[in-house]
Motif scaffolding. Sequence first.
Motif, PDB file in Angstrom:
ATOM      1  N   LYS A  71      62.422  13.256  22.926  1.00 30.67           N
ATOM      2  CA  LYS A  71      61.796  12.631  24.077  1.00 30.67           C
ATOM      3  C   LYS A  71      61.118  13.699  24.929  1.00 30.67           C
ATOM      4  O   LYS A  71      61.695  14.742  25.217  1.00 30.67           O
ATOM      5  CB  LYS A  71      62.844  11.885  24.911  1.00 30.67           C
ATOM      6  CG  LYS A  71      63.478  10.699  24.188  1.00 30.67           C
ATOM      7  CD  LYS A  71      64.512  10.021  25.076  1.00 30.67           C
ATOM      8  CE  LYS A  71      65.147   8.834  24.361  1.00 30.67           C
ATOM      9  NZ  LYS A  71      66.159   8.160  25.204  1.00 30.67           N
ATOM     10  N   LEU A  72      59.872  13.418  25.316  1.00 30.59           N
ATOM     11  CA  LEU A  72      59.107  14.330  26.160  1.00 30.59           C
ATOM     12  C   LEU A  72      58.616  13.572  27.383  1.00 30.59           C
ATOM     13  O   LEU A  72      58.514  12.341  27.383  1.00 30.59           O
ATOM     14  CB  LEU A  72      57.905  14.904  25.398  1.00 30.59           C
ATOM     15  CG  LEU A  72      58.184  15.573  24.051  1.00 30.59           C
ATOM     16  CD1 LEU A  72      56.873  16.014  23.411  1.00 30.59           C
ATOM     17  CD2 LEU A  72      59.098  16.772  24.225  1.00 30.59           C
ATOM     18  N   ILE A  73      58.284  14.311  28.434  1.00 40.24           N
ATOM     19  CA  ILE A  73      57.776  13.715  29.666  1.00 40.24           C
ATOM     20  C   ILE A  73      56.285  13.998  29.769  1.00 40.24           C
ATOM     21  O   ILE A  73      55.857  15.154  29.668  1.00 40.24           O
ATOM     22  CB  ILE A  73      58.511  14.272  30.894  1.00 40.24           C
ATOM     23  CG1 ILE A  73      60.011  13.949  30.799  1.00 40.24           C
ATOM     24  CG2 ILE A  73      57.941  13.680  32.176  1.00 40.24           C
ATOM     25  CD1 ILE A  73      60.827  14.559  31.915  1.00 40.24           C
ATOM     26  N   VAL A  88      52.224  17.499  29.128  1.00 42.34           N
ATOM     27  CA  VAL A  88      53.487  17.101  28.505  1.00 42.34           C
ATOM     28  C   VAL A  88      54.506  18.208  28.721  1.00 42.34           C
ATOM     29  O   VAL A  88      54.238  19.376  28.438  1.00 42.34           O
ATOM     30  CB  VAL A  88      53.310  16.812  27.010  1.00 42.34           C
ATOM     31  CG1 VAL A  88      54.649  16.506  26.359  1.00 42.34           C
ATOM     32  CG2 VAL A  88      52.350  15.647  26.798  1.00 42.34           C
ATOM     33  N   LEU A  89      55.671  17.818  29.222  1.00 40.48           N
ATOM     34  CA  LEU A  89      56.747  18.756  29.480  1.00 40.48           C
ATOM     35  C   LEU A  89      57.889  18.449  28.517  1.00 40.48           C
ATOM     36  O   LEU A  89      58.323  17.302  28.392  1.00 40.48           O
ATOM     37  CB  LEU A  89      57.223  18.622  30.925  1.00 40.48           C
ATOM     38  CG  LEU A  89      58.002  19.789  31.541  1.00 40.48           C
ATOM     39  CD1 LEU A  89      57.154  21.062  31.547  1.00 40.48           C
ATOM     40  CD2 LEU A  89      58.435  19.447  32.959  1.00 40.48           C
ATOM     41  N   ASN A  90      58.361  19.476  27.856  1.00 43.94           N
ATOM     42  CA  ASN A  90      59.404  19.302  26.854  1.00 43.94           C
ATOM     43  C   ASN A  90      60.781  19.249  27.525  1.00 43.94           C
ATOM     44  O   ASN A  90      61.650  20.079  27.301  1.00 43.94           O
ATOM     45  CB  ASN A  90      59.337  20.450  25.838  1.00 43.94           C
ATOM     46  CG  ASN A  90      60.220  20.207  24.632  1.00 43.94           C
ATOM     47  OD1 ASN A  90      60.731  19.109  24.425  1.00 43.94           O
ATOM     48  ND2 ASN A  90      60.415  21.234  23.824  1.00 43.94           N
ATOM     49  N   LYS A  91      60.949  18.244  28.379  1.00 40.71           N
ATOM     50  CA  LYS A  91      62.213  18.049  29.096  1.00 40.71           C
ATOM     51  C   LYS A  91      62.519  16.559  29.146  1.00 40.71           C
ATOM     52  O   LYS A  91      61.797  15.744  28.574  1.00 40.71           O
ATOM     53  CB  LYS A  91      62.110  18.626  30.524  1.00 40.71           C
ATOM     54  CG  LYS A  91      61.925  20.130  30.570  1.00 40.71           C
ATOM     55  CD  LYS A  91      63.124  20.869  29.993  1.00 40.71           C
ATOM     56  CE  LYS A  91      62.878  22.364  29.901  1.00 40.71           C
ATOM     57  NZ  LYS A  91      64.013  23.072  29.298  1.00 40.71           N
ATOM     58  N   SER A  92      63.589  16.191  29.857  1.00 34.51           N
ATOM     59  CA  SER A  92      63.963  14.785  29.977  1.00 34.51           C
ATOM     60  C   SER A  92      64.353  14.475  31.415  1.00 34.51           C
ATOM     61  O   SER A  92      64.680  15.379  32.198  1.00 34.51           O
ATOM     62  CB  SER A  92      65.114  14.437  29.029  1.00 34.51           C
ATOM     63  OG  SER A  92      66.250  15.246  29.319  1.00 34.51           O
TER      64      SER A  92
END
Length: 546
Positions: A355-357, A216-220
């Motif tokens: 929102k996370l990726i 999980v990457l804390n970006k959008s």
Amino acid sequence: MSAEAVISSEAEVHKGESARMSSFIGAIAIADLVKTTLGPKGMDKILQSVSDRNNSTITITNDGATILKAVPVENPAAKVLVEIAKTQDDTVGDGTTSVTVLCGELLREAEYLIAQHIHPMTIVSGWRQAVKIARQALESAALDNSSDPSAFEDDLLNIARTTLSSKLLNVEKDHFARLAVDAVLRLKGSGNLDYIQVIKKPGGSLSDSFLADGFVLNKSFGIGQPRRVVNAKILIANTPMDTDKIKIYGSRVRVDSMMKIAEIEEAEKQKMRNKCQRIIGHGINCFVNRQLIYNFPEQIFTDAGVVSIEHADFDGIERLAAVTGGEIASTFEHPELVSLGECALIDEIMVGEDKLIRFSGCKSGSACSVILRGASNHLLDEAERSLHDALCVLTETVKETRVVAGGGCMEMLMAQAIDEYLTNAVAMSASEDLAIETKSSGSAGKALLAVASFARALRKLPTYLADNGGYDSTELVAQLKVAHNKGFKTMGLDLFNGCIADMTGLGVKESYQSKLHVLVSAAEASEMILRVDDIIKAAPRRRDHE
């Protein structure tokens, strides 16, 4: 000629008894600082930064290594204890408080023996024999269920519960124990904690924390790009994507019309178009960049059907490259030399209001992410430290699969083994088979006093466990000693009911590797401090004035 005659007058020299007492006082003070945090009923400490003018940076924790890292110490012996706590934290992850307290208690016992005019090397000799006996007792009590996957998983769950019971996550220890065990088992024995990403999101409660499959990457995603990519081919890069701006620093460009400025800007844009086309030419459908991606290149990627993720922190792309099997690229002229990352699905998930990726089905197959929820950042920081300790202990247990009982059981077992050795040694004092052989029978007797002191130091750990729980430690430790003498080798302290109980039945288990490291490290550190007879502080460096 004395040492003071040749050493600079600005240097400080502490010799003999003064040096030894200074070492003892510093080390014992550090041990006393953290001993109240020991066990499931241990107290927390508030650490406040002195460099913060607004005094807003505080840490609330009962983790021994975190406390000692934040405490500024000047005493050399105290620094030794801080270092062994850090080593314990880096090597095993748990037992940082135990190793510090045991080392302090050994030095407290050494102080009494020194007062009785027993030479430090005689004490060291006795301690070494005691460590050998205690280690044998610990090995004989260890159990290995690695051949039975179900029983071994139960051992891992019990170890995680025991580790978390002394942390902030004690309230939700069953939930986080299962979460930690599932995360570690996904590693399939690799022990690489980089594959486990921990993301902290304020809001909700601790019980809302969960384990997400994949990375999980804390970006959008970029604007107007799809929120779901199947069978992703990922190019991970660390390259500037903002060259649509003119970067001629320290220079001036003279033009005679606005058309020339437009031509310069168009040239820069064409340069960016060519770079984007080279990136797209790798046959990718996802581009993750360490640096910013400006609007113009983002639009180019969107038109080409490539999703772009900008400003992924360096730690994030390092982990992403590891779990997807890709490499971090900075030039794109040779696509055949670049390894692309792969995953089955990239999608967007919601955690709270953010929102996370998520990258699912990664190439390594062992990636996972822990999403921590909590009421405040202080709570989340402590929860992350607690979970990290549990993950470290579990990864070490997967490598060294033996487990032992907790609750002060092993300390009492090792102390009893040393007592039995002392009983036999006294009975055989006239025999040639005496374990500690010296030329002088007086030295042998003094070494036995050091062996006995090691047993007393070990029994201090369950004593402090009971004290921190608010119970009568004298009564509980006495009952525990009687139980072990009667042959009940798995009896320990039930600190939730204030009695002694069978630790195996309660599921209170610890890693054998952690317990062994506590024993050996504490003995070696205390021996190092005990052997000191001089402390020499160098003179401060003079600044040469021209």
